[in-house]
Design a protein around this motif. Structure first.
Motif, PDB file in Angstrom:
ATOM      1  N   GLU A  34       1.076  -1.063  -0.299  1.00 32.34           N
ATOM      2  CA  GLU A  34       0.229   0.095  -0.028  1.00 32.34           C
ATOM      3  C   GLU A  34       0.756   1.859   0.579  1.00 32.34           C
ATOM      4  OE1 GLU A  34      -3.391   0.675   0.066  1.00 32.34           O
ATOM      5  OE2 GLU A  34      -2.835  -2.043  -1.198  1.00 32.34           O
ATOM      6  N   ASN A  35       1.944   1.464   0.734  1.00 34.97           N
ATOM      7  CA  ASN A  35       3.259   2.924   0.654  1.00 34.97           C
ATOM      8  C   ASN A  35       3.777   2.340  -0.314  1.00 34.97           C
ATOM      9  OD1 ASN A  35       2.667   2.725   2.742  1.00 34.97           O
ATOM     10  ND2 ASN A  35       3.758   0.836   4.260  1.00 34.97           N
ATOM     11  N   ALA A  36       4.204   1.307  -1.717  1.00 34.95           N
ATOM     12  CA  ALA A  36       4.345   1.668  -2.438  1.00 34.95           C
ATOM     13  C   ALA A  36       3.615   1.776  -3.711  1.00 34.95           C
ATOM     14  CB  ALA A  36       5.035   0.531  -3.238  1.00 34.95           C
ATOM     15  N   PRO A  49      -2.217  13.829 -18.110  1.00 28.16           N
ATOM     16  CA  PRO A  49      -2.412  14.838 -17.908  1.00 28.16           C
ATOM     17  C   PRO A  49      -3.928  14.715 -17.951  1.00 28.16           C
ATOM     18  CG  PRO A  49      -1.937  15.025 -20.328  1.00 28.16           C
ATOM     19  CD  PRO A  49      -1.725  14.194 -19.979  1.00 28.16           C
ATOM     20  N   VAL A  50      -4.729  13.623 -18.433  1.00 24.74           N
ATOM     21  CA  VAL A  50      -6.156  13.393 -18.617  1.00 24.74           C
ATOM     22  C   VAL A  50      -6.773  12.648 -17.106  1.00 24.74           C
ATOM     23  CG1 VAL A  50      -7.823  11.375 -19.865  1.00 24.74           C
ATOM     24  CG2 VAL A  50      -6.169  12.779 -21.358  1.00 24.74           C
ATOM     25  N   ILE A  51      -5.655  11.677 -17.386  1.00 26.25           N
ATOM     26  CA  ILE A  51      -6.327  10.839 -15.769  1.00 26.25           C
ATOM     27  C   ILE A  51      -5.852  12.091 -14.407  1.00 26.25           C
ATOM     28  CG2 ILE A  51      -5.284   9.783 -14.114  1.00 26.25           C
ATOM     29  CD1 ILE A  51      -4.788   7.719 -16.198  1.00 26.25           C
ATOM     30  N   THR A  52      -5.163  13.822 -14.488  1.00 28.70           N
ATOM     31  CA  THR A  52      -4.731  13.998 -13.526  1.00 28.70           C
ATOM     32  C   THR A  52      -5.945  14.499 -13.415  1.00 28.70           C
ATOM     33  OG1 THR A  52      -2.584  14.644 -13.629  1.00 28.70           O
ATOM     34  CG2 THR A  52      -3.929  16.007 -13.245  1.00 28.70           C
ATOM     35  N   ALA A  53      -6.870  15.255 -14.821  1.00 27.19           N
ATOM     36  CA  ALA A  53      -7.945  16.190 -14.879  1.00 27.19           C
ATOM     37  C   ALA A  53      -8.949  15.521 -13.920  1.00 27.19           C
ATOM     38  CB  ALA A  53      -8.226  16.282 -16.074  1.00 27.19           C
ATOM     39  N   ARG A  54      -8.795  14.199 -14.313  1.00 27.05           N
ATOM     40  CA  ARG A  54     -10.350  13.280 -13.364  1.00 27.05           C
ATOM     41  C   ARG A  54     -10.252  13.243 -11.936  1.00 27.05           C
ATOM     42  NH1 ARG A  54     -15.198  11.995 -16.541  1.00 27.05           N
ATOM     43  NH2 ARG A  54     -13.245  12.049 -18.443  1.00 27.05           N
ATOM     44  N   VAL A  55      -8.836  12.994 -11.996  1.00 29.69           N
ATOM     45  CA  VAL A  55      -9.020  12.838 -10.336  1.00 29.69           C
ATOM     46  C   VAL A  55      -9.503  14.353  -9.409  1.00 29.69           C
ATOM     47  CG1 VAL A  55      -6.842  12.156  -8.244  1.00 29.69           C
ATOM     48  CG2 VAL A  55      -7.099  10.693 -10.325  1.00 29.69           C
ATOM     49  N   VAL A  79      -5.728  12.869  -3.261  1.00 30.37           N
ATOM     50  CA  VAL A  79      -5.940  11.548  -3.151  1.00 30.37           C
ATOM     51  C   VAL A  79      -6.612  10.899  -1.808  1.00 30.37           C
ATOM     52  CG1 VAL A  79      -4.293   9.059  -3.214  1.00 30.37           C
ATOM     53  CG2 VAL A  79      -3.972  10.579  -4.702  1.00 30.37           C
ATOM     54  N   SER A  80      -5.624  11.767  -1.223  1.00 37.10           N
ATOM     55  CA  SER A  80      -6.040  11.196   0.760  1.00 37.10           C
ATOM     56  C   SER A  80      -7.797  11.836   0.724  1.00 37.10           C
ATOM     57  CB  SER A  80      -6.035  12.412   1.348  1.00 37.10           C
ATOM     58  OG  SER A  80      -6.092  13.586   1.292  1.00 37.10           O
ATOM     59  N   LEU A  84      -6.814   5.530  -1.947  1.00 38.27           N
ATOM     60  CA  LEU A  84      -6.512   4.910  -2.893  1.00 38.27           C
ATOM     61  C   LEU A  84      -7.204   3.663  -3.932  1.00 38.27           C
ATOM     62  CD1 LEU A  84      -3.477   4.163  -4.025  1.00 38.27           C
ATOM     63  CD2 LEU A  84      -3.423   2.549  -1.783  1.00 38.27           C
ATOM     64  N   SER A  85      -8.149   2.919  -3.371  1.00 35.64           N
ATOM     65  CA  SER A  85      -9.222   2.201  -4.206  1.00 35.64           C
ATOM     66  C   SER A  85      -9.752   2.966  -4.990  1.00 35.64           C
ATOM     67  CB  SER A  85     -10.331   1.337  -3.044  1.00 35.64           C
ATOM     68  OG  SER A  85     -10.674   0.725  -3.605  1.00 35.64           O
ATOM     69  N   LYS A  86     -10.270   4.417  -4.642  1.00 39.25           N
ATOM     70  CA  LYS A  86     -11.119   5.042  -5.770  1.00 39.25           C
ATOM     71  C   LYS A  86      -9.741   5.716  -6.615  1.00 39.25           C
ATOM     72  CE  LYS A  86     -14.315   7.907  -7.498  1.00 39.25           C
ATOM     73  NZ  LYS A  86     -15.600   6.756  -7.744  1.00 39.25           N
ATOM     74  N   LEU A  87      -9.163   6.271  -6.519  1.00 43.40           N
ATOM     75  CA  LEU A  87      -7.652   5.933  -7.383  1.00 43.40           C
ATOM     76  C   LEU A  87      -6.985   5.435  -8.279  1.00 43.40           C
ATOM     77  CD1 LEU A  87      -6.016   8.324  -8.213  1.00 43.40           C
ATOM     78  CD2 LEU A  87      -3.895   7.568  -6.148  1.00 43.40           C
ATOM     79  N   ARG A  88      -7.061   3.939  -7.635  1.00 45.64           N
ATOM     80  CA  ARG A  88      -7.068   2.630  -8.920  1.00 45.64           C
ATOM     81  C   ARG A  88      -8.141   2.880  -9.566  1.00 45.64           C
ATOM     82  NH1 ARG A  88      -3.977  -0.131  -4.029  1.00 45.64           N
ATOM     83  NH2 ARG A  88      -6.385  -0.645  -3.545  1.00 45.64           N
ATOM     84  N   GLU A  89      -8.754   2.855  -9.109  1.00 47.73           N
ATOM     85  CA  GLU A  89     -10.022   2.943 -10.306  1.00 47.73           C
ATOM     86  C   GLU A  89     -10.336   3.729 -11.417  1.00 47.73           C
ATOM     87  OE1 GLU A  89     -14.565   3.570  -9.380  1.00 47.73           O
ATOM     88  OE2 GLU A  89     -14.184   1.767  -8.620  1.00 47.73           O
ATOM     89  N   ILE A  90     -10.334   5.216 -11.068  1.00 47.50           N
ATOM     90  CA  ILE A  90     -10.509   5.777 -11.840  1.00 47.50           C
ATOM     91  C   ILE A  90      -9.249   6.084 -13.023  1.00 47.50           C
ATOM     92  CG2 ILE A  90     -10.005   8.570 -12.449  1.00 47.50           C
ATOM     93  CD1 ILE A  90     -10.524   8.762  -9.309  1.00 47.50           C
ATOM     94  N   VAL A  91      -7.886   5.045 -12.664  1.00 45.57           N
ATOM     95  CA  VAL A  91      -7.006   5.347 -13.251  1.00 45.57           C
ATOM     96  C   VAL A  91      -7.168   4.149 -14.529  1.00 45.57           C
ATOM     97  CG1 VAL A  91      -4.602   4.651 -13.488  1.00 45.57           C
ATOM     98  CG2 VAL A  91      -5.575   6.187 -11.580  1.00 45.57           C
TER      99      VAL A  91
END
Length: 279
Positions: A34-36, A49-55, A79-80, A84-91
């Motif tokens: 999880e830390n890595a 940039p597309v993923i950044t904008a979405r996040v 991200v906080s 983390l789970s939602k971030l992975r889902e978005i990416v």
């Protein structure tokens, strides 16, 4: 005249597809740490940039929901907020949506893939297996169809016509008649060439099996597509699983006599929401 494709031809012609997003493998490789994963994911997000904008968009929506007037631009804070789970889902969703669009598939393909990914995720709660792996399996389960449509569009349309003329015809039988191989086999070959984990490859290969191997990721993918078909979440897919494997139910400990209305409601609501967000 029907094709008689060899497995070697599948790999050779896969070059006609866009480059498979390496971020998918990079995410799956970090799941055990999880830390890595946090630092690696933020680096991945900031490179696109597309993923950044979405996040940032989703994080700002969360801020507004809390009635805080703030234009959030810091990725660490974003991200906080979303987790983390939602971030992975978005990416994963954004990367694979882009891959699907660049491959020339219509929106219905992606809508179905998202719905099965969500259903597999929700079923993974019951089966106590990885939500992230379940999402990837659902998003990629029909990847063989993408190859068919890109590399042999005429035969791909002929399969569709066969299904429309004979609604009881099994999709795999129609594909084998026109291609010599079905989309599950082609998907396995592509996933292997892309160096996806063996568990994901197996789920892609066996998601239509009446008697699949006793594996949780295969089970959530198989049942995820069956549930999506039963709920009629999207109406354009011809490759739906038409049976429910008893093996898959046993592996996940599912008894359909229980009340699953809450689960079905979550699947339908999340599928429609994600389709709207990532379309």
């Amino acid at each position: 005249m029907p094709l008689h494709l060899k497995e070697s031809e599948i790999i050779e012609r896969a070059a006609l597809l866009p480059a498979f997003p390496t971020v998918v493998n990079e995410i799956l490789e970090t799941l055990d740490d999880e830390n890595a994963a946090m630092g690696a994911l933020i680096n991945l997000v900031e490179r696109d940039p597309v993923i950044t904008a979405r996040v940032l968009s989703i994080a700002n929506a969360a801020v507004m929901a809390g009635r805080t007037q703030r234009d959030l631009r810091d990725m660490q804070v974003a991200v906080s907020l979303i987790g983390l789970s939602k971030l992975r889902e978005i990416v994963l969703a954004v990367s694979l949506a882009k891959f699907s669009r660049e491959s020339g598939m219509g929106s219905h393909f992606w809508e179905h893939s998202i719905a099965v990914g969500v259903a597999a995720q929700e079923l993974s709660r019951i089966g106590h297996c990885s939500r992230d792996f379940a999402l990837v399996c659902g998003l990629l389960h029909d990847i063989g169809q993408l190859w068919m449509a890109r590399c042999h569009p005429l035969e791909f349309q002929m399969v569709r016509m066969s299904m429309e003329q004979a609604p009881d015809l099994d999709i795999l039988d129609a594909e084998i008649w026109h291609f010599g191989l079905d989309h599950c086999t082609i998907g396995r070959l592509l996933a292997t060439a892309w160096h996806l984990p063996a568990s994901v490859i197996s789920a892609i290969q066996h998601h239509h099996d009446a008697h699949p191997p006793a594996d949780k990721l295969i089970a959530v993918t198989h049942l995820g597509e069956a549930v999506v078909n039963a709920l009629n979440i999207e109406r354009h897919n011809h490759a739906s699983v038409r049976h429910v494997s008893a093996t898959a139910c046993d592996v996940l400990g599912i008894d359909w006599r229980d009340d699953f209305n809450f689960l079905f409601g979550r699947i339908e609501a999340r599928s429609r929401n994600l389709t709207r967000i990532f379309s």
